[in-house]
Enzyme design. Structure first.
Site, mmCIF file in Angstrom:
data_model
loop_
_atom_site.group_PDB
_atom_site.id
_atom_site.type_symbol
_atom_site.label_atom_id
_atom_site.label_comp_id
_atom_site.label_asym_id
_atom_site.label_seq_id
_atom_site.Cartn_x
_atom_site.Cartn_y
_atom_site.Cartn_z
ATOM 1 N N GLY A 257 7.224 -5.674 -0.543
ATOM 2 C CA GLY A 257 8.143 -5.150 -1.412
ATOM 3 C C GLY A 257 7.370 -4.983 -2.646
ATOM 4 N NE ARG B 84 -1.286 3.937 -18.859
ATOM 5 C CZ ARG B 84 -2.729 3.299 -19.232
ATOM 6 N NH1 ARG B 84 -3.150 2.678 -18.797
ATOM 7 N NH2 ARG B 84 -2.892 3.632 -20.753
ATOM 8 N NE ARG C 108 9.512 -4.900 2.993
ATOM 9 C CZ ARG C 108 9.160 -5.431 2.849
ATOM 10 N NH1 ARG C 108 8.228 -5.482 3.429
ATOM 11 N NH2 ARG C 108 9.610 -6.088 1.827
ATOM 12 N N GLY D 139 0.877 -5.979 0.418
ATOM 13 C CA GLY D 139 -0.084 -7.413 0.877
ATOM 14 C C GLY D 139 -0.625 -6.799 2.167
ATOM 15 C CG ASP D 140 -1.576 -10.472 4.126
ATOM 16 O OD1 ASP D 140 -2.854 -9.951 3.793
ATOM 17 O OD2 ASP D 140 -1.620 -11.673 5.013
ATOM 18 C CB THR E 29 2.071 -10.143 -2.842
ATOM 19 O OG1 THR E 29 3.254 -10.731 -2.276
ATOM 20 C CG2 THR E 29 0.937 -10.494 -2.582
ATOM 21 C CB ILE E 30 5.470 -11.748 -6.517
ATOM 22 C CG1 ILE E 30 6.406 -12.071 -5.455
ATOM 23 C CG2 ILE E 30 5.992 -10.905 -7.713
ATOM 24 C CD1 ILE E 30 8.035 -12.112 -5.697
ATOM 25 C CG ASP E 31 5.289 -13.058 -2.053
ATOM 26 O OD1 ASP E 31 6.011 -13.674 -2.715
ATOM 27 O OD2 ASP E 31 5.380 -12.538 -0.943
ATOM 28 C CG ASP F 53 1.290 -14.011 0.665
ATOM 29 O OD1 ASP F 53 0.854 -12.484 0.592
ATOM 30 O OD2 ASP F 53 1.876 -13.895 1.536
ATOM 31 N NE ARG G 73 5.844 -12.613 2.206
ATOM 32 C CZ ARG G 73 4.571 -11.709 3.483
ATOM 33 N NH1 ARG G 73 4.898 -10.474 4.030
ATOM 34 N NH2 ARG G 73 3.242 -11.870 2.990
ATOM 35 C CB ALA H 103 10.068 -29.733 -10.705
ATOM 36 C CD GLU I 78 12.273 -15.727 0.188
ATOM 37 O OE1 GLU I 78 12.398 -14.856 0.271
ATOM 38 O OE2 GLU I 78 10.517 -15.530 -0.405
ATOM 39 N NE ARG J 73 10.582 -8.772 -3.686
ATOM 40 C CZ ARG J 73 9.452 -9.112 -3.451
ATOM 41 N NH1 ARG J 73 8.151 -8.600 -3.968
ATOM 42 N NH2 ARG J 73 9.408 -8.872 -1.879
#
Length: 329
Positions: free
Chosen positions: A16, A26, A77, A107-108, A130-132, A134, A176, A191, A228, A258
């Site tokens: 992703g 860069r 992918r 990512g992983d 990765t934005i996650d 994780d 994820r 929240a 998510e 993203r």
């Protein structure tokens, strides 16, 4: 025995996309060039590697990219690269193009591919993109800061309309199976309920009771941030509305998280990680992952990094809960 100095490196983005990847690309290109290396860009991740979509990169090629979201090298992918045959072919393509060192931003799953290439004799360095958030070996991943700020701003806007209509709003964020974006937004947006894959007990009645109790106390809105990894926000909204009689809407923020201009943190940290990846290759290192821990940029063996486990902080979850809701203790 002295390590043979490398002359040519490649860089690709895989999995992703994440804001800040362009800053890392860069940095790899310009740090590589300033270190006397030839730098090749590989389009569309491992898929592009197998298809030999490889170009020589100059400093000019990465001008005016640091502020852009996404990845100028594109990403895809690649099921074929998960096979031993695909991995062997990837190593052969690297050798054919003279690529002695490869920087993999992802990512992983991307690191697992880098691990296989390293085992086949290609010097590889991974950069966590990765934005996650994780990836277990690092406290920072490229893109998380931008994504969580994008989500936070969107939730603020949803709260405005939720209050105007006296609604309950379920806002689904990405991540994820990790709840970091949800947790951070839960705290940042104040929240009333935050649902994390790592902790959610699927006790919907508890949420319903909280909504009803808050409404009795005069609260005009109720914000539920849903990760998510739990999902099904639309169905959840229908059940909550039926149980409470309060209009309930689901908003799925989706891939807007993203995109967008990366924050200062994502630009700076990604740049330092990109430069460090090149420095490691110049030092003759391979099979490493760049990370950020305890205020410093460090590196780990890929095998060690992939074996690490990561979990949400119990203390942060407890703080989020204590600030967010009015459940009886």
């Amino acid at each position: 025995m002295a390590t043979k100095a490398i002359k040519t490196i490649g860089v690709l983005t895989s999995g992703g996309d994440a804001p800040g990847m362009n800053a890392a690309i860069r940095a790899v290109v310009r740090r590589g060039l300033s270190s006397g290396l030839n730098v090749k860009g590989i389009y569309k991740g491992y898929n592009g590697l197998l298809n030999e979509e490889i170009v020589d990169m100059t400093a000019r090629d990465v001008s005016d990219t640091i502020q852009r979201g996404g990845t100028v090298l594109y990403t895809a992918r690649c099921a074929e690269f998960r096979t031993p045959e695909g991995q062997q072919r990837g190593a052969e393509v690297c050798r054919k193009h003279g690529i002695e060192g490869l920087v993999v931003i992802g990512g992983d799953g991307s690191f697992a591919g880098a691990q296989k290439l390293a085992n086949l004799g290609i010097n590889t360095i991974g950069i966590p993109g990765t934005i996650d958030l994780d990836i277990a070996c690092t406290e920072y991943t490229i893109g998380f800061d931008t994504a969580v700020n994008t989500a936070m701003e969107a939730i603020d806007k949803v709260r405005d309309t939720s209050t105007s209509h006296e609604r309950c709003s379920i806002i689904e964020v990405m991540g994820r199976n990790a709840g970091y974006i949800a947790l951070w937004c839960g705290i940042a947006n104040g929240a009333e309920d935050v649902l994390l894959p790592e902790r959610y007990d699927y006790d919907e009645q508890k949420i319903i009771n909280n909504i009803i109790e808050n409404r009795k106390k005069g609260k005009k809105h109720h914000i539920i941030i849903n990760a998510e990894g739990i999902g099904h926000s639309e169905a959840m909204a229908k059940r909550i509305e039926a149980a409470t009689g309060i209009e309930t809407r689901a908003t799925i923020l989706g891939h807007m998280q993203r995109g967008g201009n990366p924050t200062c943190k994502d630009r700076v940290y990604a740049s330092i990680m990109g430069a460090k990846a090149v420095d490691l290759l110049v030092e003759g290192k391979s099979k490493r992952v760049v990370g950020y821990r305890h205020g410093d940029f460090v590196d780990f063996d890929i095998d060690e990094a992939l074996a690490m486990q990561k979990d949400i902080s119990d203390y942060q979850v407890e703080v989020c809960a204590s600030l967010s809701h009015n459940y009886s203790k």
